[in-house]
Design a protein around this motif. Structure first.
Motif, PDB file in Angstrom:
ATOM      1  N   SER A   1       0.822  -1.215   0.000  1.00  0.00           N
ATOM      2  CA  SER A   1       0.000   0.000   0.000  1.00  0.00           C
ATOM      3  C   SER A   1       0.853   1.262   0.000  1.00  0.00           C
ATOM      4  O   SER A   1       2.014   1.236   0.414  1.00  0.00           O
ATOM      5  CB  SER A   1      -0.920   0.011   1.222  1.00  0.00           C
ATOM      6  N   VAL A   2       0.277   2.361  -0.470  1.00  0.00           N
ATOM      7  CA  VAL A   2       1.004   3.637  -0.445  1.00  0.00           C
ATOM      8  C   VAL A   2       1.354   4.038   0.974  1.00  0.00           C
ATOM      9  O   VAL A   2       2.389   4.642   1.214  1.00  0.00           O
ATOM     10  CB  VAL A   2       0.225   4.825  -1.058  1.00  0.00           C
ATOM     11  N   VAL A   3       0.469   3.702   1.914  1.00  0.00           N
ATOM     12  CA  VAL A   3       0.752   4.053   3.306  1.00  0.00           C
ATOM     13  C   VAL A   3       2.038   3.370   3.761  1.00  0.00           C
ATOM     14  O   VAL A   3       2.904   3.991   4.375  1.00  0.00           O
ATOM     15  CB  VAL A   3      -0.415   3.642   4.231  1.00  0.00           C
ATOM     16  N   VAL A   4       2.166   2.097   3.411  1.00  0.00           N
ATOM     17  CA  VAL A   4       3.371   1.367   3.811  1.00  0.00           C
ATOM     18  C   VAL A   4       4.604   1.936   3.103  1.00  0.00           C
ATOM     19  O   VAL A   4       5.648   2.129   3.732  1.00  0.00           O
ATOM     20  CB  VAL A   4       3.210  -0.147   3.535  1.00  0.00           C
ATOM     21  N   VAL A   5       4.487   2.226   1.820  1.00  0.00           N
ATOM     22  CA  VAL A   5       5.644   2.762   1.101  1.00  0.00           C
ATOM     23  C   VAL A   5       6.076   4.101   1.719  1.00  0.00           C
ATOM     24  O   VAL A   5       7.249   4.308   2.003  1.00  0.00           O
ATOM     25  CB  VAL A   5       5.339   2.929  -0.401  1.00  0.00           C
ATOM     26  N   ALA A   6       5.093   4.980   1.953  1.00  0.00           N
ATOM     27  CA  ALA A   6       5.440   6.261   2.569  1.00  0.00           C
ATOM     28  C   ALA A   6       6.028   6.042   3.962  1.00  0.00           C
ATOM     29  O   ALA A   6       7.007   6.694   4.346  1.00  0.00           O
ATOM     30  CB  ALA A   6       4.211   7.160   2.638  1.00  0.00           C
ATOM     31  N   GLY A   7       5.455   5.102   4.707  1.00  0.00           N
ATOM     32  CA  GLY A   7       5.969   4.798   6.040  1.00  0.00           C
ATOM     33  C   GLY A   7       7.396   4.278   5.983  1.00  0.00           C
ATOM     34  O   GLY A   7       8.240   4.653   6.800  1.00  0.00           O
TER      35      GLY A   7
ATOM     36  N   PHE B   1      -1.426  11.551  -5.726  1.00  0.00           N
ATOM     37  CA  PHE B   1      -1.494  12.619  -4.736  1.00  0.00           C
ATOM     38  C   PHE B   1      -1.631  12.054  -3.327  1.00  0.00           C
ATOM     39  O   PHE B   1      -1.234  12.683  -2.356  1.00  0.00           O
ATOM     40  CB  PHE B   1      -2.614  13.596  -5.118  1.00  0.00           C
ATOM     41  N   GLU B   2      -2.133  10.826  -3.215  1.00  0.00           N
ATOM     42  CA  GLU B   2      -2.215  10.205  -1.883  1.00  0.00           C
ATOM     43  C   GLU B   2      -0.827  10.076  -1.272  1.00  0.00           C
ATOM     44  O   GLU B   2      -0.620  10.317  -0.089  1.00  0.00           O
ATOM     45  CB  GLU B   2      -2.851   8.813  -1.978  1.00  0.00           C
ATOM     46  N   LYS B   3       0.134   9.676  -2.111  1.00  0.00           N
ATOM     47  CA  LYS B   3       1.476   9.493  -1.585  1.00  0.00           C
ATOM     48  C   LYS B   3       2.114  10.846  -1.268  1.00  0.00           C
ATOM     49  O   LYS B   3       2.863  10.962  -0.298  1.00  0.00           O
ATOM     50  CB  LYS B   3       2.346   8.693  -2.554  1.00  0.00           C
ATOM     51  N   VAL B   4       1.806  11.857  -2.078  1.00  0.00           N
ATOM     52  CA  VAL B   4       2.324  13.196  -1.782  1.00  0.00           C
ATOM     53  C   VAL B   4       1.862  13.611  -0.389  1.00  0.00           C
ATOM     54  O   VAL B   4       2.648  14.057   0.447  1.00  0.00           O
ATOM     55  CB  VAL B   4       1.843  14.225  -2.817  1.00  0.00           C
ATOM     56  N   LEU B   5       0.580  13.410  -0.135  1.00  0.00           N
ATOM     57  CA  LEU B   5       0.017  13.779   1.158  1.00  0.00           C
ATOM     58  C   LEU B   5       0.736  13.040   2.289  1.00  0.00           C
ATOM     59  O   LEU B   5       1.060  13.620   3.326  1.00  0.00           O
ATOM     60  CB  LEU B   5      -1.478  13.421   1.159  1.00  0.00           C
ATOM     61  N   LEU B   6       1.003  11.754   2.054  1.00  0.00           N
ATOM     62  CA  LEU B   6       1.635  10.937   3.088  1.00  0.00           C
ATOM     63  C   LEU B   6       3.107  11.288   3.289  1.00  0.00           C
ATOM     64  O   LEU B   6       3.669  11.043   4.350  1.00  0.00           O
ATOM     65  CB  LEU B   6       1.521   9.452   2.733  1.00  0.00           C
ATOM     66  N   MET B   7       3.738  11.844   2.246  1.00  0.00           N
ATOM     67  CA  MET B   7       5.159  12.158   2.371  1.00  0.00           C
ATOM     68  C   MET B   7       5.404  13.595   2.814  1.00  0.00           C
ATOM     69  O   MET B   7       6.540  14.004   3.010  1.00  0.00           O
ATOM     70  CB  MET B   7       5.875  11.914   1.034  1.00  0.00           C
ATOM     71  N   GLN B   8       4.316  14.360   2.962  1.00  0.00           N
ATOM     72  CA  GLN B   8       4.490  15.758   3.351  1.00  0.00           C
ATOM     73  C   GLN B   8       4.899  15.883   4.820  1.00  0.00           C
ATOM     74  O   GLN B   8       4.380  15.186   5.679  1.00  0.00           O
ATOM     75  CB  GLN B   8       3.187  16.522   3.161  1.00  0.00           C
ATOM     76  N   THR B   9       5.843  16.780   5.047  1.00  0.00           N
ATOM     77  CA  THR B   9       6.127  17.205   6.412  1.00  0.00           C
ATOM     78  C   THR B   9       6.059  18.722   6.392  1.00  0.00           C
ATOM     79  O   THR B   9       6.103  19.326   5.317  1.00  0.00           O
ATOM     80  CB  THR B   9       7.536  16.765   6.861  1.00  0.00           C
ATOM     81  N   ASP B  10       5.973  19.331   7.557  1.00  0.00           N
ATOM     82  CA  ASP B  10       5.900  20.796   7.575  1.00  0.00           C
ATOM     83  C   ASP B  10       7.106  21.414   6.868  1.00  0.00           C
ATOM     84  O   ASP B  10       7.022  22.487   6.292  1.00  0.00           O
ATOM     85  CB  ASP B  10       5.857  21.301   9.022  1.00  0.00           C
ATOM     86  N   LEU B  11       8.222  20.686   6.930  1.00  0.00           N
ATOM     87  CA  LEU B  11       9.459  21.260   6.411  1.00  0.00           C
ATOM     88  C   LEU B  11       9.614  21.146   4.905  1.00  0.00           C
ATOM     89  O   LEU B  11      10.262  21.973   4.285  1.00  0.00           O
ATOM     90  CB  LEU B  11      10.662  20.594   7.099  1.00  0.00           C
ATOM     91  N   ASN B  12       9.022  20.096   4.300  1.00  0.00           N
ATOM     92  CA  ASN B  12       9.216  19.983   2.855  1.00  0.00           C
ATOM     93  C   ASN B  12       8.073  20.585   2.038  1.00  0.00           C
ATOM     94  O   ASN B  12       8.043  20.471   0.821  1.00  0.00           O
ATOM     95  CB  ASN B  12       9.519  18.530   2.430  1.00  0.00           C
ATOM     96  N   LEU B  13       7.149  21.261   2.703  1.00  0.00           N
ATOM     97  CA  LEU B  13       6.015  21.866   1.996  1.00  0.00           C
ATOM     98  C   LEU B  13       6.386  22.764   0.812  1.00  0.00           C
ATOM     99  O   LEU B  13       5.670  22.796  -0.177  1.00  0.00           O
ATOM    100  CB  LEU B  13       5.135  22.656   2.968  1.00  0.00           C
TER     101      LEU B  13
END
Lengths: 290, 317
Positions: free
Chosen positions: B137-143, B251-263
């Motif tokens: 899943s994308v969640v696992v990949v992002a994790g 875009f789901e993975k983008v959302l999951l990979m976002q941190t405040d710092l890489n915005l």
């Protein structure tokens, strides 16, 4: 480039690619049973160090995670049943060249591949239907992929000879009977492929749950996983949150993260050998069609 | 075409003779089979399309989609003039265009190589390993990215340190967001796309390869002059489809990979729509941005399809 050189380069590339895929997965597995301090110090590379199963013990005793697991099983079963049934029904009807309006209906479906009402309108529709915080919000909005419908239709077109239908009609079998007692038994590979595609898709889905579910008791595993892995919420329900010192919570948190990746991927890994054959066939079907 | 028509043949002319109505009525059961799917697209596809008009209105729930007050292009103007606009456009376009340029050829190259493998067993093994990540899943990949690239505990930074480098805070660095996103996209999806190209390669007439071999062509030459032209139609179609999704991908993975710092690099149109619309309930404003996004997608798709057809290549229609 001569053949020996070509072989060397291509095999080298493939070995590299295989390693790049296997190593991260392998590392997650060994990290899930290694002492977090060893990982932190960079001692874990190929062999698990100071083996501990505490992470898994925590995962299995955590009610939020276990509920997520149960929810995911339920959503996956219901969702797969709904999708596969609707797709097979529609695909068969659309495969019948003698059905009046076939082109019109096909067009209705194909338009939705290219035109889209957008996230907000979709959310508002689901909300207006009163589906928020119900199973249906997770199962229905993404139930039918037009691409799958096209694959299924192509299968029926190529594998159900119209002579067979004409013979059945002479025997007095109507469309329903013909579909259920002759077409479906002939289409086992397709049914299997569709079930596999939807099992994987439903199990891995998280976004609809994220936007349509508020009630944490209804979260599927992927959403629980996201909260633990990415929001770094150490699942508090697991128990002694206040008792653990910050460092201890950190330590167990790391273990849980690695372990949860393993646990959530296991159901799919069990299916993988079965899928191998059928996915290749399906991709072939799709390619032929396009 | 014998005149001693068997009974099955007799039904055909009679069918033709019937009026259209009669034909429709006689196959009513087929329409029943269509009901669930048609109901589905009506409710979850066409109703939202109708609802997209809130982009031109000030939506409020009690008035509904068509009853809310009309404001025309106000939301679009607000978006285009907002300070977010340029950043969102640049981020969305560069993430997806770079992703397409870098990731698109990879499965083609893999398929061409795997197709040349002599050992069936190694071929099978390679295929299953390469596409295994597409079941994750994308969640696992992002994790996994968050874990493996973490600054202190991540194995990647340990490797960098082992070679004498300084640890990098990957998830907090805007310049690392795109490489990580595109790299993980290739890691996860190249194997699955490869299968489509492999299928297209098996459709190439083996006699061509035989003849080329007799003429002394080596593997590389056969790939260049037989395999690549042979799969070009499939490549073109998949490329057009990918272009049509240029503003849509992952875009789901983008959302999951976002941190405040890489915005600064990771905020794309769709994540912004999600935040403005669903988290801050600015329904009409974010619907307008979403519509803007879809319009670009459709325009790109149509343009490239037109170009491909002009170039006398295969096209979608």
């Amino acid at each position: 480039m001569a053949d020996p050189a070509f072989n060397a380069v291509s095999i080298g590339l493939l070995v590299l690619a295989i390693a790049a895929i296997i190593y991260p997965l392998y590392f997650i597995v060994i990290a899930s049973i290694s002492e977090p301090a060893e990982i932190l110090n960079g001692n874990v590379w190929l062999i698990p160090q100071s083996i501990t199963f505490e992470g898994y013990a925590r995962i299995f005793s955590d009610p939020a995670i276990m509920r997520g697991f149960a929810n995911s099983v339920a959503y996956t079963v219901v969702g797969t049943f709904v999708s596969v049934t609707a797709i097979l029904f529609a695909a068969y009807a659309l495969s019948r060249r003698d059905m009046l309006g076939r082109t019109f209906f096909m067009l209705l479906f194909i338009i939705t591949m290219f035109v889209d009402g957008g996230l907000i309108a979709r959310y508002l529709v689901v909300r207006d239907l009163g589906m928020l915080d119900t199973v249906w919000a997770v199962v229905l909005p993404g139930a039918i992929g037009v691409w799958n419908l096209i694959i299924a239709r192509a299968f029926f077109e190529n594998n159900v000879p119209s002579e067979l239908r004409e013979a059945a009609q002479l025997d007095g079998a109507h469309d329903f009977r013909f579909f259920f007692s002759i077409v479906l038994p002939l289409s086992k590979p397709l049914i299997f492929l569709m079930i596999m595609i939807h099992l994987v898709g439903n199990w891995n889905a998280f976004f609809d749950a994220l936007i349509f579910l508020d009630n944490e008791d209804m979260y599927p595993l992927q959403l629980v996983l996201r909260n633990v892995l990415i929001q770094s919420e150490v699942s508090g329900a697991g128990g002694s949150g206040a008792m653990d010192s910050y460092a201890a919570a950190q330590r167990i948190g790391e273990l849980i993260k690695y372990g949860m990746i393993v646990i959530s991927s296991i159901p799919l890994l069990i299916l993988l050998p079965f899928m191998q054959k059928h996915f290749t066939k399906g991709a072939l079907l799709g390619a032929v069609k396009s | 075409m014998s005149r001693l028509a068997v009974p099955t043949r007799r039904s055909t002319p009679r069918l033709r003779g019937r009026s259209l109505n009669r034909r429709a009525i006689s196959s009513w059961q087929l329409y029943v089979l269509l009901i669930p799917a048609v109901a589905y697209i009506a409710v979850f596809k066409y109703w939202p399309m109708y609802g997209a008009q809130i982009a031109f209105r000030d939506y409020n729930p009690s008035d509904g989609f068509a009853g809310s007050p009309w404001v025309g292009l106000e939301h679009f103007e607000r978006f285009v003039e907002s300070f977010q606009f340029e950043r969102l456009m640049v981020n969305t376009l560069s993430l997806n265009a770079l992703g397409l340029l870098i990731a698109f050829p990879v499965p083609i190259i893999l398929a061409l190589i795997v197709n040349q493998l002599q050992s069936e067993r190694f071929k099978k093994f390679t295929q299953s390993v390469l596409y295994a990540p597409s079941f994750i899943s994308v969640v696992v990949v992002a994790g996994m990215i968050h874990l493996l690239f973490s600054p202190r505990a991540g194995v990647v930074n340990h490797a960098i340190e082992a070679f004498g480098g300084d640890p990098v805070f990957f998830m907090g660095a805007p310049e690392w967001f795109r490489p990580l996103y595109i790299g993980s996209d290739i890691w996860q999806n190249a194997g699955f796309s490869m299968i489509i190209y492999l299928a297209a390669l098996t459709a190439i007439d083996p006699a061509l390869h035989e003849a080329a071999r007799v003429d002394g062509a080596n593997k590389w030459q056969r790939i260049r002059h037989i395999d690549i032209p042979g799969i070009m139609p499939v490549v073109t179609i998949l490329f057009i489809l990918a272009i049509g999704n240029l503003f849509n991908l992952g875009f789901e993975k983008v959302l999951l990979m976002q941190t405040d710092l890489n915005l600064p690099t990771s905020e794309v149109i769709q994540t912004y729509v999600y935040k403005a619309g669903l988290q801050q309930a600015q329904f009409s404003y974010s619907a307008a941005i979403g519509l803007f996004n879809s319009a670009i997608n459709l325009t790109l798709l149509l343009t490239f399809n037109w170009v491909a057809r002009r170039a006398n290549q295969s096209s979608l229609w």
